[in-house]
Design an enzyme around this catalytic site. Structure first.
Site, PDB file in Angstrom:
ATOM      1  N   GLU A  98       0.802  -1.225   0.000  1.00 45.29           N
ATOM      2  CA  GLU A  98       0.000   0.000   0.000  1.00 45.29           C
ATOM      3  C   GLU A  98       0.839   1.280   0.000  1.00 45.29           C
ATOM      4  O   GLU A  98       0.652   2.149   0.852  1.00 45.29           O
ATOM      5  CB  GLU A  98      -0.951   0.016   1.206  1.00 45.29           C
ATOM      6  CG  GLU A  98      -1.977  -1.083   1.167  1.00 45.29           C
ATOM      7  CD  GLU A  98      -2.977  -0.992   2.326  1.00 45.29           C
ATOM      8  OE1 GLU A  98      -2.829  -0.094   3.181  1.00 45.29           O
ATOM      9  OE2 GLU A  98      -3.899  -1.807   2.359  1.00 45.29           O
TER      10      GLU A  98
ATOM     11  N   TYR B 267     -11.431  -2.972   2.371  1.00 47.32           N
ATOM     12  CA  TYR B 267     -12.137  -3.131   3.657  1.00 47.32           C
ATOM     13  C   TYR B 267     -13.532  -2.520   3.557  1.00 47.32           C
ATOM     14  O   TYR B 267     -13.876  -1.607   4.294  1.00 47.32           O
ATOM     15  CB  TYR B 267     -11.312  -2.477   4.773  1.00 47.32           C
ATOM     16  CG  TYR B 267     -10.057  -3.274   5.089  1.00 47.32           C
ATOM     17  CD1 TYR B 267     -10.092  -4.334   5.985  1.00 47.32           C
ATOM     18  CD2 TYR B 267      -8.853  -2.989   4.446  1.00 47.32           C
ATOM     19  CE1 TYR B 267      -8.953  -5.084   6.251  1.00 47.32           C
ATOM     20  CE2 TYR B 267      -7.711  -3.734   4.709  1.00 47.32           C
ATOM     21  CZ  TYR B 267      -7.770  -4.782   5.607  1.00 47.32           C
ATOM     22  OH  TYR B 267      -6.645  -5.532   5.871  1.00 47.32           O
TER      23      TYR B 267
ATOM     24  N   GLU C 101      -5.843  -8.667   1.042  1.00 44.95           N
ATOM     25  CA  GLU C 101      -6.322  -8.411   2.409  1.00 44.95           C
ATOM     26  C   GLU C 101      -7.812  -8.128   2.360  1.00 44.95           C
ATOM     27  O   GLU C 101      -8.292  -7.457   1.445  1.00 44.95           O
ATOM     28  CB  GLU C 101      -5.657  -7.169   3.038  1.00 44.95           C
ATOM     29  CG  GLU C 101      -4.223  -7.319   3.438  1.00 44.95           C
ATOM     30  CD  GLU C 101      -3.637  -6.051   4.070  1.00 44.95           C
ATOM     31  OE1 GLU C 101      -4.393  -5.263   4.682  1.00 44.95           O
ATOM     32  OE2 GLU C 101      -2.422  -5.852   3.934  1.00 44.95           O
TER      33      GLU C 101
HETATM   34  C1  BDP Z   1      -4.307  -2.570   5.639  1.00 46.18           C
HETATM   35  C2  BDP Z   1      -2.833  -2.647   5.964  1.00 46.18           C
HETATM   36  C3  BDP Z   1      -2.570  -3.463   7.221  1.00 46.18           C
HETATM   37  C4  BDP Z   1      -3.500  -2.997   8.335  1.00 46.18           C
HETATM   38  C5  BDP Z   1      -4.933  -3.179   7.877  1.00 46.18           C
HETATM   39  C6  BDP Z   1      -5.952  -2.752   8.948  1.00 46.18           C
HETATM   40  O1  BDP Z   1      -2.119  -3.222   4.887  1.00 46.18           O
HETATM   41  O2  BDP Z   1      -1.236  -3.344   7.616  1.00 46.18           O
HETATM   42  O3  BDP Z   1      -3.277  -3.654   9.546  1.00 46.18           O
HETATM   43  O4  BDP Z   1      -5.124  -2.333   6.749  1.00 46.18           O
HETATM   44  O5  BDP Z   1      -6.231  -1.566   9.019  1.00 46.18           O
HETATM   45  O6  BDP Z   1      -4.589  -1.549   4.763  1.00 46.18           O
HETATM   46  O7  BDP Z   1      -6.379  -3.583   9.722  1.00 46.18           O
END
Ligand code: BDP
Length: 640
Positions: free
Chosen positions: A445, A498, A534
């Protein structure tokens, strides 16, 4: 075959470092002495953190310079004491240990003695008996120094004093980057107050995180081995190159030995191609009945100079497999491979980022229980022992550099790029021979929309491909597909998102539509395979609510369910993997969005399952049943 030869020529040309970094191992010609245990420790609490250098703490016993405490190695120092100032300490800390060196290592002038540190975060300087022997930048990769010359200066003593100063300060050009901010308003902050700012979401644990050891080789020794594998029908091809130091006149025998100890093929050349009839390929866990098959490449060298003869023996585990990427598939041994795995951290109670075998074994058992076939070393290179476990168990790895949190435009300057390229050199040099490593990730990122990002990532990815043309390269993106300047250069698009968490919090109903849009946009623009690198949601273990609300176990489960339904549509087209964020809860910097760390683990930090772990387990075993060939016992995973 021609392909292997070409690839290898480039591979060899690419490695810019002038010596190897083979994992220390015992053999008939090599000894290893671990220096783990309690070390004397002193943090330099002077306002400039410079007193240790001004007063040359390395010149005498550390205890003579002031008060010392016991600190274990390997371990982060942050969480092992009751001192809040040490937990959040920024600056130089000093480690020291007196070591008894076997007398014959010193008396035998044919022996080379090497001091090796597997990792110390972040910048290290090492002295032996008060003499500086090496320094190293970077917190996650090994460094070493030959020290036999120094030990022989006084052959009457067999003890030596090793001093290691370690500084965890991160600045705009370190990897990961950070910055120090001094607060000068005396109405608000005490004298000398400063903070370390970073743009990554894990605690900046510090200290000597992995083993420190002494090992020996003969003065003429196997310095490095590189293998590149391929196969044609049932014949395996192992292209190898051995580099030697300390001698010119050498005879060499290279033997490939199978798991049962049988010699399969051998050669007397320092480089060449070994042909393996009826090859047993290296397969990922849950893709084959016999995953993680390893041969052993035994290199035996005999050398002589005017006065002495030398013999050195080193055995490298070798898995024979290929990795290829098409526009919508990730192929291992020419078969489609679907990543159903996890993102991890090196993180646990008390130890912080310190290497710990019980933790490593527990994590592997949990991954296998879960049916995970892969993980990504978010957000830095992990201990090499972990990669060795992956090789043996068939767990596939995306190997990531510490390029996390590159958000400030000044961190794209030449100084940063140069260092980032060096880190890739060190990473590829260490991990190039691990069959489990199937892809390099150069960063996580970064601010990929910034103007210099295009050039920066083009250079970085090109360089990594020169270092190793046999593996795909990626970086992990979170930014808008249309603005991403690095994506044109990667082989596989890795996207973090997310939905219903950082965007539209609480609105589970947006996930499917937004995820679908995400995939269609990326694939439409680049026509490259995509991994969801992720996704996830925080859940405080034991928090429940129905209807679900954020931070409960129910909400975390539903986020997973909605993501999975889109993965199931797209994995038939071009999505080649899904990696949950995160395997386990982990510690972060303190802040209002983090309640004693990040809780997106499907296991707690103590490695107990949350409800989401069972959802994932059910899914991963189902995926494995659809896509792989399971060993017999795995038909009944519940009993394991
Ligand atoms: C992502 C990151 C990671 C964070 C995660 C989060 O790559 O390191 O821990 O978000 O916010 O964007 O949990």
């Amino acid at each position: 075959m021609f392909r292997v030869l070409c690839l290898f020529a480039a591979f060899k040309a690419g490695i810019l470092l002038d010596s190897g970094m083979l994992f220390p191992q015992e053999s008939s010609s090599r000894e290893v002495k671990e220096l783990n245990g309690l070390w004397a420790f002193r943090a330099d609490r002077s306002p400039t953190r410079n007193q240790g250098f001004q007063r040359a703490w390395y010149k005498s016993r550390l205890a003579e310079t002031g008060p010392v405490i016991d600190i274990p190695v390997p371990s982060s120092y942050n969480d092992v004491t009751q001192d809040p100032n040490l937990r959040d300490f920024i600056g130089w800390v000093w480690y020291e240990r007196e070591v008894v060196v076997p007398a014959r290592w010193i008396s035998d002038g044919k022996t080379r003695v090497v001091l090796r540190v597997e990792s110390a975060h972040y910048y290290s300087i090492v002295w032996v008996n008060g003499v500086k022997v090496t320094e190293h930048e970077g917190g996650h990769l090994p460094f070493e120094a030959d020290i036999d010359g120094l030990l022989r200066e006084d052959p009457t003593t067999t003890t030596c004093r090793i001093t290691i100063a370690v500084n965890n300060t991160l600045d705009l050009h370190t990897l990961p980057p950070g910055s120090i901010q001094y607060m000068k308003d005396r109405t608000m902050y005490p004298e000398g107050f400063f903070v370390q700012n970073t743009n990554f979401d894990f605690f900046n644990y510090a200290g000597i995180h992995r083993s420190v050891l002494l090992y020996t080789t003969p003065k003429a020794y196997v310095d490095d081995i590189t293998v590149v594998t391929d196969f044609l029908d049932s014949t395996g091809l192992v292209r190898y190159n051995v580099s030697i130091q300390g001698a010119t006149l050498v005879t060499l025998k290279v033997t490939l030995i199978d798991k049962d100890g049988h010699c399969v093929v051998s050669s007397n050349d320092t480089s060449g191609v070994l042909k393996v009839v009826d090859v047993k390929l290296w397969w990922p866990y849950l893709m084959h009945e016999n995953p993680g098959y390893l041969y052993s490449l035994e290199v035996r060298l005999n050398a002589a100079d005017g006065t002495s003869t030398y013999e050195d023996v080193y055995s490298l585990p070798v898995g024979i497999r290929t990795v290829k990427v098409t526009k919508n598939q990730f192929l291992i041994n020419n078969k489609p491979f679907y990543f159903h795995g996890v993102n991890k951290h090196e993180d646990s109670d008390i130890r912080g980022k310190g290497f710990d075998w019980p933790l490593v074994v527990k994590d592997f058992n949990l991954m296998k229980w879960l049916g995970a076939n892969s993980f990504r070393t978010s957000h830095y290179p992990y201990a090499e022992e972990i990669l060795q476990m992956c090789d043996r168990h068939g767990i596939v790895v995306i190997d990531e550099s510490p390029g996390v949190g590159i958000k400030d435009i000044r961190s794209f300057e030449n100084a940063s790029l140069t260092h980032h390229l060096e880190v890739m050199d060190e990473l590829v040099r260490r991990d190039k021979n691990h069959p489990s490593v199937v892809m390099w990730s150069v960063a996580n990122e970064p601010a990929a929309e910034m103007p210099p990002a295009g050039f920066y990532f083009q250079m970085l990815i090109k360089h990594t491909k020169v270092l190793d043309p046999t593996r795909p390269v990626t970086f992990i993106t979170d930014s808008n597909y249309a603005r991403d300047k690095g994506a044109p250069y990667v082989d596989v698009i890795c996207v973090n998102s997310y939905f219903s968490w950082y965007h539209d919090p609480g609105h589970l109903e947006v996930i499917q539509i937004q995820l679908n849009t995400q995939f269609e946009n990326w694939y439409g623009k680049y026509q490259k395979p995509i991994i969801q690198s992720e996704y996830g949601a925080d859940a405080a273990p034991g928090f429940h609510s129905d209807p679900p609300v954020m931070f409960t176990e129910e909400y975390q489960k539903l986020v997973l369910r909605d993501y999975h339904s889109v993965f199931d549509q797209k994995r038939k087209l071009y999505v080649v993997g899904e990696l949950i964020w995160n395997f386990a809860d982990f510690m972060t910097t303190q802040g209002v969005t983090r309640m004693v760390g990040n809780k997106k683990g499907i296991f707690t930090r103590q490695r107990q399952p949350k409800e989401a772990a069972f959802i994932l387990k059910e899914r991963y075993w189902r995926l494995a049943n659809e896509t792989g060939r399971l060993p017999l016992w795995t038909k009944y995973p519940c009993s394991h």
